[in-house]
Design a protein around this motif. Sequence first.
Motif, short mmCIF file in Angstrom:
data_model
loop_
_atom_site.label_atom_id
_atom_site.label_comp_id
_atom_site.label_asym_id
_atom_site.label_seq_id
_atom_site.Cartn_x
_atom_site.Cartn_y
_atom_site.Cartn_z
N SER A 194 5.78 4.21 3.96
CA SER A 194 6.68 5.37 3.87
C SER A 194 7.96 5.11 4.64
O SER A 194 9.07 5.43 4.16
CB SER A 194 5.97 6.61 4.41
OG SER A 194 4.82 6.91 3.67
N TRP A 195 7.84 4.53 5.82
CA TRP A 195 9.03 4.23 6.63
C TRP A 195 9.91 3.19 5.90
O TRP A 195 11.13 3.37 5.81
CB TRP A 195 8.60 3.70 7.99
CG TRP A 195 9.77 3.36 8.87
CD1 TRP A 195 10.48 4.20 9.66
CD2 TRP A 195 10.34 2.05 9.06
NE1 TRP A 195 11.48 3.53 10.31
CE2 TRP A 195 11.42 2.20 9.97
CE3 TRP A 195 10.06 0.79 8.56
CZ2 TRP A 195 12.20 1.13 10.38
CZ3 TRP A 195 10.83 -0.28 8.96
CH2 TRP A 195 11.88 -0.11 9.86
N ARG A 198 11.69 4.81 2.97
CA ARG A 198 12.85 5.62 3.37
C ARG A 198 14.04 4.75 3.72
O ARG A 198 15.19 5.04 3.34
CB ARG A 198 12.48 6.52 4.56
CG ARG A 198 11.54 7.66 4.22
CD ARG A 198 11.50 8.66 5.36
NE ARG A 198 11.05 8.06 6.61
CZ ARG A 198 9.79 8.00 6.99
NH1 ARG A 198 8.84 8.50 6.20
NH2 ARG A 198 9.46 7.45 8.14
N ASP A 202 17.49 4.70 1.56
CA ASP A 202 18.79 5.02 2.18
C ASP A 202 19.78 3.88 1.99
O ASP A 202 20.97 4.13 1.73
CB ASP A 202 18.59 5.30 3.67
CG ASP A 202 17.82 6.60 3.92
OD1 ASP A 202 17.77 7.43 2.99
OD2 ASP A 202 17.29 6.76 5.03
N GLU A 223 9.98 1.51 -4.22
CA GLU A 223 8.84 2.34 -3.81
C GLU A 223 7.54 1.84 -4.42
O GLU A 223 6.51 1.73 -3.74
CB GLU A 223 9.10 3.79 -4.24
CG GLU A 223 7.99 4.76 -3.83
CD GLU A 223 8.32 6.19 -4.24
OE1 GLU A 223 7.51 7.09 -3.95
OE2 GLU A 223 9.39 6.40 -4.85
#
Length: 436
Positions: A194-195, A198, A202, A223
């Motif tokens: 998940s980190w 993200r 970004d 992802e």
Amino acid sequence: MNGEESLLQTISSYLDQGRDLAMGWATSPAAWSQFALLIVSWGAAAFATRKIVPRIEAWVRPRTEGAGLFAALLRFALRFVPMVLPLLAYGFTAVGEAFTRQVFGSGAVIAFGKRLFLFFAARLFVAHVLTDPFLRLLGRYVLIPVAALNALGLLGPVSDWLESLTVEMGNITFSVMALIRGLIAGSLLFWLGSWSNRQSADYIKAQEELRPATRELAAKAAEVVIFGAAFLLLLNIMGIDLTTIALLGGALGVGIGLGLQQIAANFISGIILLIEGQTTVGDYVELDGGETGTIVKMTARACILETFDGRWIVVPNEHFITTRVVNYSDQGSANRYEAPFSVSYETDIDRVPAIIERAVADLPFVLTAPDGPDCELRAFGESSVDFAVEYWVNGIDDGRNKYQSQVLFAIWRALKAEGIEMPYPRRVVEMRTQKG
């Protein structure tokens, strides 16, 4: 009952061993010397900490307000300062353990002290270093209990006992230890996934030179790759043979064929939308059912439309492929609108187009290209002559901009200034009375 009696017997056996060990340490000169070395190690660590920590903080703190990767690393390193004391004590104790084992041939007490210092370091690590709520929860209920069992010398026996317990799921058999290890590793892997997702999203969305649809597609691909790799790594950690994935894949295929058709269709439709790029985030669209709004998010299953009054509409991706969709915007392109109005039959209608076109062209948001304002005669109504003015604006009249409202105000003021009447319906009522 037999299981409870066995557990009680095991606990009683460990208590007896602990009591015998404590009595042996209390009467052993070697144990007392090791206790003394532990105290000396702690004192030396405390003295060294008082000398080292101020210098570390003086070197790191002036840079904590800076920006950039290096400043972030310095701020992260500053969190480890409280762990200096137990780690130094652990290091000094390791030196003392080598000495005592050469002199006395044993080092059980000093080894216990080492593990105890490591337990203190683990507690400080959870309290000061871990700031993420999930990692702190994992540290509190996994790392600290493991460090406590290690300090007491029970980590090996507890691990062996958990390894002996098994859980059966169909043809697959897990040990409880493997299941716990998988849960911990899975939690860490998917948190890390998940980190990473993200951070990568970004970074990709910050690349302005790429088309919005390309950025969305790259983010979704990253992802899928990240979480797919995390899933395969988790299976490897748990010791599951990857050939069993073939069985899982067959079951998944049957599930898609029977009950997940719409989910699969929406997922594939989302990929098509991202590849084609004809509809992307920021576009103002009107669906076949009449719903209108700006696309604020595109997920693997659906697009999120935000209406001008702030409501969110979740539209499955398949609707954008199988039904008619009107896209009013393409990254800020111009759009044409019209404003209808009427004048009375007493008006010199040849004057009206020039008056209205001039008034509308003076509005700051009305464009001159691809065409300026165009006033057209539309119809001869029952009690009025009907006109409409067409105009171009750079954006969407979605309730926020209120272009048409300002255009109608301009038409009203222009007609009033020229003395042109905007009519209202008139009726002639004839009253008849009967003679008696």
